[in-house]
Scaffold this motif. Structure first.
Motif, PDB file in Angstrom:
ATOM      1  N   LEU A 145       0.900  -1.220   0.380  1.00 21.52           N
ATOM      2  CA  LEU A 145      -0.253  -0.040   0.390  1.00 21.52           C
ATOM      3  C   LEU A 145       0.776   1.343  -0.146  1.00 21.52           C
ATOM      4  CD1 LEU A 145      -2.151  -0.838   2.242  1.00 21.52           C
ATOM      5  CD2 LEU A 145      -2.626  -1.155   0.265  1.00 21.52           C
ATOM      6  N   ILE A 146       1.698   1.610   1.281  1.00 19.92           N
ATOM      7  CA  ILE A 146       2.866   2.724   1.392  1.00 19.92           C
ATOM      8  C   ILE A 146       3.749   2.498  -0.576  1.00 19.92           C
ATOM      9  CG2 ILE A 146       3.861   3.949   2.582  1.00 19.92           C
ATOM     10  CD1 ILE A 146       1.643   3.515   3.375  1.00 19.92           C
ATOM     11  N   ARG A 147       3.904   1.859  -0.815  1.00 21.67           N
ATOM     12  CA  ARG A 147       5.128   1.202  -2.042  1.00 21.67           C
ATOM     13  C   ARG A 147       6.413   2.846  -1.423  1.00 21.67           C
ATOM     14  NH1 ARG A 147       1.133   1.183  -6.544  1.00 21.67           N
ATOM     15  NH2 ARG A 147       0.231  -1.091  -6.291  1.00 21.67           N
ATOM     16  N   ARG A 148       6.368   2.689  -0.206  1.00 20.59           N
ATOM     17  CA  ARG A 148       7.848   3.227  -0.475  1.00 20.59           C
ATOM     18  C   ARG A 148       8.519   2.824   0.955  1.00 20.59           C
ATOM     19  NH1 ARG A 148       5.656   9.909  -0.020  1.00 20.59           N
ATOM     20  NH2 ARG A 148       5.164   9.522  -1.842  1.00 20.59           N
ATOM     21  N   VAL A 149       9.589   2.124   0.908  1.00 23.61           N
ATOM     22  CA  VAL A 149      10.771   1.383   1.933  1.00 23.61           C
ATOM     23  C   VAL A 149      10.318   2.244   3.624  1.00 23.61           C
ATOM     24  CG1 VAL A 149      12.611   0.581   2.509  1.00 23.61           C
ATOM     25  CG2 VAL A 149      11.627  -0.230   0.867  1.00 23.61           C
ATOM     26  N   GLY A 150      10.795   3.265   3.118  1.00 21.44           N
ATOM     27  CA  GLY A 150      11.333   3.999   4.463  1.00 21.44           C
ATOM     28  C   GLY A 150       9.706   4.395   4.746  1.00 21.44           C
ATOM     29  N   VAL A 179       5.724   0.781  10.926  1.00 19.93           N
ATOM     30  CA  VAL A 179       6.766  -0.711  11.478  1.00 19.93           C
ATOM     31  C   VAL A 179       7.256  -0.095  13.097  1.00 19.93           C
ATOM     32  CG1 VAL A 179       7.473  -2.670  11.495  1.00 19.93           C
ATOM     33  CG2 VAL A 179       6.075  -2.094   9.761  1.00 19.93           C
ATOM     34  N   GLY A 180       7.841   0.551  12.672  1.00 16.15           N
ATOM     35  CA  GLY A 180       8.924   1.270  13.842  1.00 16.15           C
ATOM     36  C   GLY A 180       8.366   1.868  14.620  1.00 16.15           C
ATOM     37  N   CYS A 181       7.518   2.170  14.386  1.00 19.25           N
ATOM     38  CA  CYS A 181       6.472   2.718  15.430  1.00 19.25           C
ATOM     39  C   CYS A 181       5.452   1.897  16.374  1.00 19.25           C
ATOM     40  CB  CYS A 181       5.961   4.187  14.988  1.00 19.25           C
ATOM     41  SG  CYS A 181       6.759   5.793  14.701  1.00 19.25           S
ATOM     42  N   ALA A 182       5.379   1.167  15.268  1.00 19.76           N
ATOM     43  CA  ALA A 182       4.048   0.283  16.269  1.00 19.76           C
ATOM     44  C   ALA A 182       4.880  -0.015  16.967  1.00 19.76           C
ATOM     45  CB  ALA A 182       3.343  -0.525  15.076  1.00 19.76           C
ATOM     46  N   GLY A 183       6.406  -0.579  16.529  1.00 20.36           N
ATOM     47  CA  GLY A 183       7.681  -1.526  17.499  1.00 20.36           C
ATOM     48  C   GLY A 183       8.231  -0.888  18.850  1.00 20.36           C
ATOM     49  N   VAL A 184       8.055   0.597  18.507  1.00 16.94           N
ATOM     50  CA  VAL A 184       7.662   1.087  19.707  1.00 16.94           C
ATOM     51  C   VAL A 184       6.549   1.111  20.609  1.00 16.94           C
ATOM     52  CG1 VAL A 184       7.880   3.850  19.855  1.00 16.94           C
ATOM     53  CG2 VAL A 184       9.359   2.918  18.493  1.00 16.94           C
ATOM     54  N   SER A 185       5.609   1.047  20.144  1.00 17.41           N
ATOM     55  CA  SER A 185       4.516   1.826  20.873  1.00 17.41           C
ATOM     56  C   SER A 185       4.609  -0.078  22.067  1.00 17.41           C
ATOM     57  CB  SER A 185       3.318   1.817  20.486  1.00 17.41           C
ATOM     58  OG  SER A 185       3.136   0.264  19.384  1.00 17.41           O
ATOM     59  N   LEU A 186       5.068  -1.157  21.400  1.00 16.41           N
ATOM     60  CA  LEU A 186       4.932  -2.427  22.122  1.00 16.41           C
ATOM     61  C   LEU A 186       5.865  -2.219  22.614  1.00 16.41           C
ATOM     62  CD1 LEU A 186       4.276  -5.310  21.725  1.00 16.41           C
ATOM     63  CD2 LEU A 186       5.494  -5.753  20.641  1.00 16.41           C
ATOM     64  N   LEU A 222       4.145  11.417  19.383  1.00 16.27           N
ATOM     65  CA  LEU A 222       5.270  11.628  19.652  1.00 16.27           C
ATOM     66  C   LEU A 222       6.520  11.195  18.688  1.00 16.27           C
ATOM     67  CD1 LEU A 222       5.245  11.103  23.422  1.00 16.27           C
ATOM     68  CD2 LEU A 222       4.804  12.907  22.321  1.00 16.27           C
ATOM     69  N   LEU A 223       6.034  10.101  17.974  1.00 16.16           N
ATOM     70  CA  LEU A 223       7.315   9.669  17.338  1.00 16.16           C
ATOM     71  C   LEU A 223       7.142   9.455  15.383  1.00 16.16           C
ATOM     72  CD1 LEU A 223       8.225   6.342  19.177  1.00 16.16           C
ATOM     73  CD2 LEU A 223       9.204   9.520  18.932  1.00 16.16           C
ATOM     74  N   PHE A 224       5.854   9.474  15.351  1.00 14.26           N
ATOM     75  CA  PHE A 224       6.113   9.322  13.963  1.00 14.26           C
ATOM     76  C   PHE A 224       5.340  10.836  13.451  1.00 14.26           C
ATOM     77  CE2 PHE A 224       2.505   8.596  10.136  1.00 14.26           C
ATOM     78  CZ  PHE A 224       3.007   7.039   9.629  1.00 14.26           C
TER      79      PHE A 224
END
Length: 183
Positions: A65-70, A76-83, A176-178
């Motif tokens: 959907l996003i088609r941009r690796v970054g 996913v990184g922000c979701a991991g931080v919330s975890l 705070l991050l995204f």
């Protein structure tokens, strides 16, 4: 059975005593400690397969959907931080992460990724992000999950506590991050 006690340790102690005293009798173990211990062992044995499948099913739609690796890695990184924040808050509050409640981690990671994907989609389309529908929805979801903590079933009450805390970390990590990463 007290939900704060480790059922595997209790089942192990019972087995040890019975095995020392049983002689030639055949012992059949049943009851809450043994059922929970068996389920926990089965869940932990399936973790590598479930985690791998979960990561593929989580990442594939985001990359498509996003088609941009970054952008996808940021989501996913922000979701991991919330975890990670969720696990830290649980530790600070002294709430134990049990096998039953660990399923909330996968749900939380999914919600965090979807939450951030929605923000990214809005930002890529219009150049601005509106949190207005998402914060109230997350707060209402957290309150609804917290209401489960008043149920008489201990595992469901524990899941309600754990999941409600997690539900609050998703929009917090996004705000705070995204958003600063997008601007």
């Amino acid at each position: 059975m007290d939900p704060a006690r480790d059922s595997r340790a209790l089942a192990s102690k019972i087995r040890e005593v019975v095995e020392n005293q049983r002689g030639e009798l055949i012992a059949y173990y049943f009851g809450a400690p043994f059922i929970e211990s068996t389920i926990t062992s089965q869940v932990y044995s399936q973790v590598p397969l479930v985690a791998g499948l979960f990561v593929v099913l989580l990442l594939l739609p985001i990359f498509l959907l996003i088609r941009r690796v970054g952008g996808a890695l940021l989501i996913v990184g922000c979701a991991g931080v919330s975890l990670v924040w969720w696990l830290g808050i649980l530790q600070l509050l002294g709430i134990e992460l049990t096998a039953t409640a660990s399923g909330a981690a996968l749900v939380l990671l999914s919600l965090g990724a979807l939450f951030n994907a929605r923000l990214a989609q809005e930002w890529f389309e219009s150049g601005k992000v509106s949190f207005s529908p998402m914060f109230p929805a997350s707060f209402i979801g957290a309150v609804a999950l917290f209401l489960l903590s008043f149920f008489p079933l201990p595992f469901l009450a524990h899941f309600g506590q754990v999941a409600s805390i997690g539900m609050l970390t998703v929009p917090l990590s996004s705000a705070l991050l995204f958003l600063p990463a997008l601007s």
